[in-house]
Design a protein around this motif. Structure first.
Motif, PDB file in Angstrom:
ATOM      1  N   LEU A 156       0.830  -1.201   0.000  1.00  0.00           N
ATOM      2  CA  LEU A 156       0.000   0.000   0.000  1.00  0.00           C
ATOM      3  C   LEU A 156       0.868   1.255   0.000  1.00  0.00           C
ATOM      4  O   LEU A 156       0.612   2.206  -0.745  1.00  0.00           O
ATOM      5  N   ASN A 204     -12.990  -7.212   4.313  1.00  0.00           N
ATOM      6  CA  ASN A 204     -12.555  -6.004   3.607  1.00  0.00           C
ATOM      7  C   ASN A 204     -11.327  -5.407   4.289  1.00  0.00           C
ATOM      8  O   ASN A 204     -11.226  -5.407   5.514  1.00  0.00           O
ATOM      9  N   ILE A 226      -9.759   0.792   2.218  1.00  0.00           N
ATOM     10  CA  ILE A 226      -8.748   0.472   1.209  1.00  0.00           C
ATOM     11  C   ILE A 226      -9.514  -0.016  -0.017  1.00  0.00           C
ATOM     12  O   ILE A 226     -10.389  -0.875   0.100  1.00  0.00           O
ATOM     13  N   GLU A 265      -9.309  -1.360  -4.158  1.00  0.00           N
ATOM     14  CA  GLU A 265      -8.444  -1.973  -5.158  1.00  0.00           C
ATOM     15  C   GLU A 265      -8.504  -1.150  -6.427  1.00  0.00           C
ATOM     16  O   GLU A 265      -9.571  -0.828  -6.923  1.00  0.00           O
ATOM     17  N   ASN A 266      -7.337  -0.790  -6.951  1.00  0.00           N
ATOM     18  CA  ASN A 266      -7.245  -0.051  -8.202  1.00  0.00           C
ATOM     19  C   ASN A 266      -6.942  -1.061  -9.303  1.00  0.00           C
ATOM     20  O   ASN A 266      -5.830  -1.564  -9.399  1.00  0.00           O
ATOM     21  N   TYR A 292      -3.596  -1.626  -4.338  1.00  0.00           N
ATOM     22  CA  TYR A 292      -4.539  -0.981  -3.435  1.00  0.00           C
ATOM     23  C   TYR A 292      -4.241   0.500  -3.295  1.00  0.00           C
ATOM     24  O   TYR A 292      -3.103   0.923  -3.409  1.00  0.00           O
ATOM     25  N   GLU A 293      -5.303   1.270  -3.017  1.00  0.00           N
ATOM     26  CA  GLU A 293      -5.181   2.692  -2.745  1.00  0.00           C
ATOM     27  C   GLU A 293      -5.925   3.020  -1.461  1.00  0.00           C
ATOM     28  O   GLU A 293      -6.859   2.321  -1.080  1.00  0.00           O
TER      29      GLU A 293
END
Length: 103
Positions: A13, A44, A71, A73-74, A80-81
């Motif tokens: 992250l 999550n 958090i 998910e990109n 993750y972002e």
């Protein structure tokens, strides 16, 4: 289900969000420590941080407390972002774990 703190995912992250975890941001928000945790029921991921942020406003004494970010998910970056900051504030890490276990 157990609450887990995943140090590997925290490193990932941080690598995917260098501006968010920069020394300048950490100083500005008075963050102390970061934890990557999973919810006990949904699984999550959440970013939990111990921070003094904004508690010393209006002449108050700064106090350590815990805040939680979602958090996300990109899919484009395959990582993750850091997502939205949740409204809840916690006095102890135990309170955070109890809360995560309930959602």
């Amino acid at each position: 289900m157990r609450i887990t703190n995943n140090k590997f995912m925290l490193r990932e992250l941080k690598a995917n969000n260098p501006a968010w975890f920069s020394i300048g941001n950490k100083r500005f928000f008075h963050d102390r420590q970061y934890f990557f945790m999973y919810s006990g029921k949904t699984g999550n991921p959440y970013l939990v941080r111990s921070t003094y942020a904004w508690t010393d406003m209006f002449g108050d004494t700064a106090r350590l407390h815990y805040r939680v970010n979602e958090i996300v998910e990109n899919k484009e970056k395959t990582g993750y972002e850091v997502g939205n900051l949740l409204d809840d504030q916690f006095e102890t890490l135990s309170e955070v774990k109890k809360w995560l276990g309930s959602i």
